[in-house]
Design a protein around this motif. Structure first.
Motif, PDB file in Angstrom:
ATOM      1  N   SER A   1      18.282  17.101   5.757  1.00 22.89           N
ATOM      2  CA  SER A   1      18.941  15.982   6.426  1.00 22.89           C
ATOM      3  C   SER A   1      18.404  14.671   5.856  1.00 22.89           C
ATOM      4  CB  SER A   1      18.679  16.026   7.931  1.00 22.89           C
ATOM      5  OG  SER A   1      17.315  15.740   8.209  1.00 22.89           O
ATOM      6  N   ARG A   2      19.081  13.581   6.154  1.00 27.83           N
ATOM      7  CA  ARG A   2      18.601  12.283   5.698  1.00 27.83           C
ATOM      8  C   ARG A   2      17.237  11.967   6.317  1.00 27.83           C
ATOM      9  NH1 ARG A   2      23.962  12.308   5.732  1.00 27.83           N
ATOM     10  NH2 ARG A   2      25.119  11.308   4.016  1.00 27.83           N
ATOM     11  N   ASP A   3      17.025  12.383   7.550  1.00 26.38           N
ATOM     12  CA  ASP A   3      15.716  12.174   8.173  1.00 26.38           C
ATOM     13  C   ASP A   3      14.632  12.941   7.429  1.00 26.38           C
ATOM     14  OD1 ASP A   3      16.707  10.499  10.113  1.00 26.38           O
ATOM     15  OD2 ASP A   3      16.885  12.046  11.654  1.00 26.38           O
ATOM     16  N   ASN A   4      14.929  14.171   7.019  1.00 27.61           N
ATOM     17  CA  ASN A   4      13.973  14.951   6.232  1.00 27.61           C
ATOM     18  C   ASN A   4      13.609  14.230   4.943  1.00 27.61           C
ATOM     19  OD1 ASN A   4      15.682  18.061   7.016  1.00 27.61           O
ATOM     20  ND2 ASN A   4      14.001  17.079   8.123  1.00 27.61           N
ATOM     21  N   LEU A   5      14.636  13.694   4.284  1.00 28.13           N
ATOM     22  CA  LEU A   5      14.420  13.011   3.010  1.00 28.13           C
ATOM     23  C   LEU A   5      13.657  11.700   3.195  1.00 28.13           C
ATOM     24  CD1 LEU A   5      17.871  13.732   1.354  1.00 28.13           C
ATOM     25  CD2 LEU A   5      15.676  14.797   0.818  1.00 28.13           C
ATOM     26  N   MET A   6      13.933  10.994   4.295  1.00 22.59           N
ATOM     27  CA  MET A   6      13.165   9.786   4.597  1.00 22.59           C
ATOM     28  C   MET A   6      11.687  10.114   4.734  1.00 22.59           C
ATOM     29  SD  MET A   6      15.525   7.858   7.423  1.00 22.59           S
ATOM     30  CE  MET A   6      17.287   7.644   7.189  1.00 22.59           C
ATOM     31  N   ASP A   7      11.385  11.204   5.444  1.00 29.15           N
ATOM     32  CA  ASP A   7       9.995  11.603   5.643  1.00 29.15           C
ATOM     33  C   ASP A   7       9.322  11.947   4.323  1.00 29.15           C
ATOM     34  OD1 ASP A   7      10.280  11.279   8.361  1.00 29.15           O
ATOM     35  OD2 ASP A   7      10.620  13.411   8.766  1.00 29.15           O
ATOM     36  N   ALA A   8      10.094  12.524   3.392  1.00 25.86           N
ATOM     37  CA  ALA A   8       9.535  12.927   2.106  1.00 25.86           C
ATOM     38  C   ALA A   8       9.260  11.745   1.187  1.00 25.86           C
ATOM     39  CB  ALA A   8      10.485  13.905   1.409  1.00 25.86           C
ATOM     40  N   ALA A   9      10.081  10.701   1.298  1.00 34.04           N
ATOM     41  CA  ALA A   9      10.008   9.604   0.332  1.00 34.04           C
ATOM     42  C   ALA A   9       9.351   8.344   0.857  1.00 34.04           C
ATOM     43  CB  ALA A   9      11.411   9.265  -0.178  1.00 34.04           C
ATOM     44  N   TYR A  10       9.204   8.226   2.188  1.00 36.16           N
ATOM     45  CA  TYR A  10       8.674   7.003   2.758  1.00 36.16           C
ATOM     46  C   TYR A  10       7.537   7.294   3.718  1.00 36.16           C
ATOM     47  CZ  TYR A  10      12.774   4.553   0.965  1.00 36.16           C
ATOM     48  OH  TYR A  10      13.729   4.022   0.144  1.00 36.16           O
ATOM     49  N   ASP A  11       6.620   6.336   3.825  1.00 36.65           N
ATOM     50  CA  ASP A  11       5.550   6.441   4.799  1.00 36.65           C
ATOM     51  C   ASP A  11       6.094   6.187   6.203  1.00 36.65           C
ATOM     52  OD1 ASP A  11       4.182   5.902   2.207  1.00 36.65           O
ATOM     53  OD2 ASP A  11       2.417   6.155   3.476  1.00 36.65           O
TER      54      ASP A  11
ATOM     55  N   LYS B   1       0.828  -1.203   0.000  1.00 40.59           N
ATOM     56  CA  LYS B   1       0.000   0.000   0.000  1.00 40.59           C
ATOM     57  C   LYS B   1       0.863   1.254   0.000  1.00 40.59           C
ATOM     58  CE  LYS B   1      -3.325   0.219   2.986  1.00 40.59           C
ATOM     59  NZ  LYS B   1      -4.060   0.029   4.260  1.00 40.59           N
ATOM     60  N   ALA B   2       1.934   1.243   0.807  1.00 39.32           N
ATOM     61  CA  ALA B   2       2.800   2.416   0.914  1.00 39.32           C
ATOM     62  C   ALA B   2       3.507   2.701  -0.404  1.00 39.32           C
ATOM     63  CB  ALA B   2       3.821   2.207   2.026  1.00 39.32           C
ATOM     64  N   VAL B   3       4.046   1.663  -1.046  1.00 38.19           N
ATOM     65  CA  VAL B   3       4.756   1.862  -2.310  1.00 38.19           C
ATOM     66  C   VAL B   3       3.794   2.319  -3.403  1.00 38.19           C
ATOM     67  CG1 VAL B   3       6.069   0.715  -4.141  1.00 38.19           C
ATOM     68  CG2 VAL B   3       6.617   0.271  -1.757  1.00 38.19           C
ATOM     69  N   LEU B   4       2.613   1.712  -3.460  1.00 42.91           N
ATOM     70  CA  LEU B   4       1.634   2.116  -4.469  1.00 42.91           C
ATOM     71  C   LEU B   4       1.167   3.549  -4.237  1.00 42.91           C
ATOM     72  CD1 LEU B   4      -0.537  -1.119  -4.752  1.00 42.91           C
ATOM     73  CD2 LEU B   4       1.059  -0.232  -6.453  1.00 42.91           C
ATOM     74  N   ARG B   5       1.005   3.926  -2.974  1.00 40.84           N
ATOM     75  CA  ARG B   5       0.575   5.296  -2.670  1.00 40.84           C
ATOM     76  C   ARG B   5       1.633   6.289  -3.135  1.00 40.84           C
ATOM     77  NH1 ARG B   5       0.592   4.983   2.549  1.00 40.84           N
ATOM     78  NH2 ARG B   5      -1.354   3.815   2.572  1.00 40.84           N
ATOM     79  N   ARG B   6       2.896   5.974  -2.864  1.00 42.22           N
ATOM     80  CA  ARG B   6       3.978   6.863  -3.296  1.00 42.22           C
ATOM     81  C   ARG B   6       4.051   6.960  -4.816  1.00 42.22           C
ATOM     82  NH1 ARG B   6       8.191   3.467  -0.516  1.00 42.22           N
ATOM     83  NH2 ARG B   6       9.613   4.462  -1.969  1.00 42.22           N
ATOM     84  N   ALA B   7       3.659   5.871  -5.489  1.00 39.40           N
ATOM     85  CA  ALA B   7       3.684   5.850  -6.950  1.00 39.40           C
ATOM     86  C   ALA B   7       2.444   6.495  -7.552  1.00 39.40           C
ATOM     87  CB  ALA B   7       3.803   4.410  -7.446  1.00 39.40           C
ATOM     88  N   GLY B   8       1.470   6.857  -6.695  1.00 41.12           N
ATOM     89  CA  GLY B   8       0.237   7.451  -7.184  1.00 41.12           C
ATOM     90  C   GLY B   8      -0.736   6.435  -7.724  1.00 41.12           C
ATOM     91  N   VAL B   9      -0.552   5.152  -7.382  1.00 42.62           N
ATOM     92  CA  VAL B   9      -1.441   4.097  -7.859  1.00 42.62           C
ATOM     93  C   VAL B   9      -2.362   3.692  -6.716  1.00 42.62           C
ATOM     94  CG1 VAL B   9      -1.626   1.780  -8.831  1.00 42.62           C
ATOM     95  CG2 VAL B   9       0.313   3.253  -9.430  1.00 42.62           C
ATOM     96  N   GLU B  10      -3.620   4.101  -6.795  1.00 44.33           N
ATOM     97  CA  GLU B  10      -4.598   3.728  -5.779  1.00 44.33           C
ATOM     98  C   GLU B  10      -5.774   3.008  -6.397  1.00 44.33           C
ATOM     99  OE1 GLU B  10      -5.620   7.019  -3.336  1.00 44.33           O
ATOM    100  OE2 GLU B  10      -3.547   7.631  -3.052  1.00 44.33           O
ATOM    101  N   GLY B  11      -5.691   2.765  -7.687  1.00 45.99           N
ATOM    102  CA  GLY B  11      -6.749   2.077  -8.416  1.00 45.99           C
ATOM    103  C   GLY B  11      -6.250   1.885  -9.821  1.00 45.99           C
TER     104      GLY B  11
END
Length: 236
Positions: free
Chosen positions: A182-192, A113-123
């Motif tokens: 920071s790496r933490d900032n980037l983690m928050d931006a790219a990952y759930d 779900k997390a990867v699909l959400r990041r990819a913009g695929v929800e249906g």
């Protein structure tokens, strides 16, 4: 909801994972060796691929390596718990996430779900962004153009194929050029929130992203490293 291709030589895992994904509305196609899986991924690209590392005829890392020559589809790698090198190599090759075996079906569903959400695929179609929503508008920074709605990235007008994770990392940096992330900032931006990654993961994605830009422009130097601090985008 999404078309998913699963490639794993373990019949029990294929059966259990397929049932779990299908129970949440996804369509699953399964293959039991890397060569067959790669052919299917190239001929009928799904919304998401799940690849085991150790397989006959072609291992999961080689499948991913060849897939990334032409495709930026989201990929989750399945790896044994004691094979940390698989995680590092997988991220270097462009994997979007990984899971340790054995894993719970519930955790797998959340990761999917997390990867699909990041990819913009929800249906069947990507969910449209709300008008004026942050991150929905095209970003132009010097030679760089990012279009989040279309997942397009251009450098001096030339396309650069980025994975979902790479795109989100670059978008975060380019939104505020000159500011250190920071790496933490980037983690928050790219990952759930439910997905934990370490510093090496971010570094691997940045390294791979730089290579893609340098394939288009050997002089590319817009992503700067501030050792011990993080990264920033320098508008050129």
């Amino acid at each position: 909801m999404a078309k998913i291709t699963l490639v794993d030589d373990d019949e029990n895992i294929v059966t259990s994972v397929s049932l779990a994904l299908e129970s949440h509305g996804h369509t699953v196609k399964a293959y039991y060796d890397g060569a067959s899986g790669l052919a299917a991924l190239e001929n009928e690209p799904p919304d998401l691929a799940i690849l085991d590392v150790k397989m006959p005829r072609m291992d999961g890392m080689e499948v991913l390596r060849r897939l990334r020559r032409t495709s930026d589809m989201p990929v989750i790698i399945l790896t044994s718990k004691d094979e940390e090198i698989d995680e590092i190599l997988g991220f270097n090759l462009g994997a979007d996430d990984y899971m340790h075996k054995p894993f719970s079906q519930r955790l797998l569903i959340e990761r999917v779900k997390a990867v699909l959400r990041r990819a913009g695929v929800e249906g069947e179609e990507p969910a449209p962004a709300a008008p004026g929503a942050e991150g929905s508008r095209a970003i132009k920074r010097g030679k760089l153009t990012l279009d989040p709605a279309r997942h397009d990235c251009l450098w001096e007008g030339k396309p650069v194929k980025l994975t979902v994770t790479e795109f989100l990392l670059l978008q975060s940096l380019a939104q505020r050029p000159g500011f250190v992330k920071s790496r933490d900032n980037l983690m928050d931006a790219a990952y759930d929130d439910q997905v934990y990654v370490d510093d090496r993961t971010i570094d691997s994605h940045i390294k791979r992203m730089r290579k893609k830009f340098r394939d288009v422009d050997p002089e590319f130097d817009a992503i700067e490293t501030l050792y011990g601090v993080g990264y920033r985008y320098r508008e050129t």
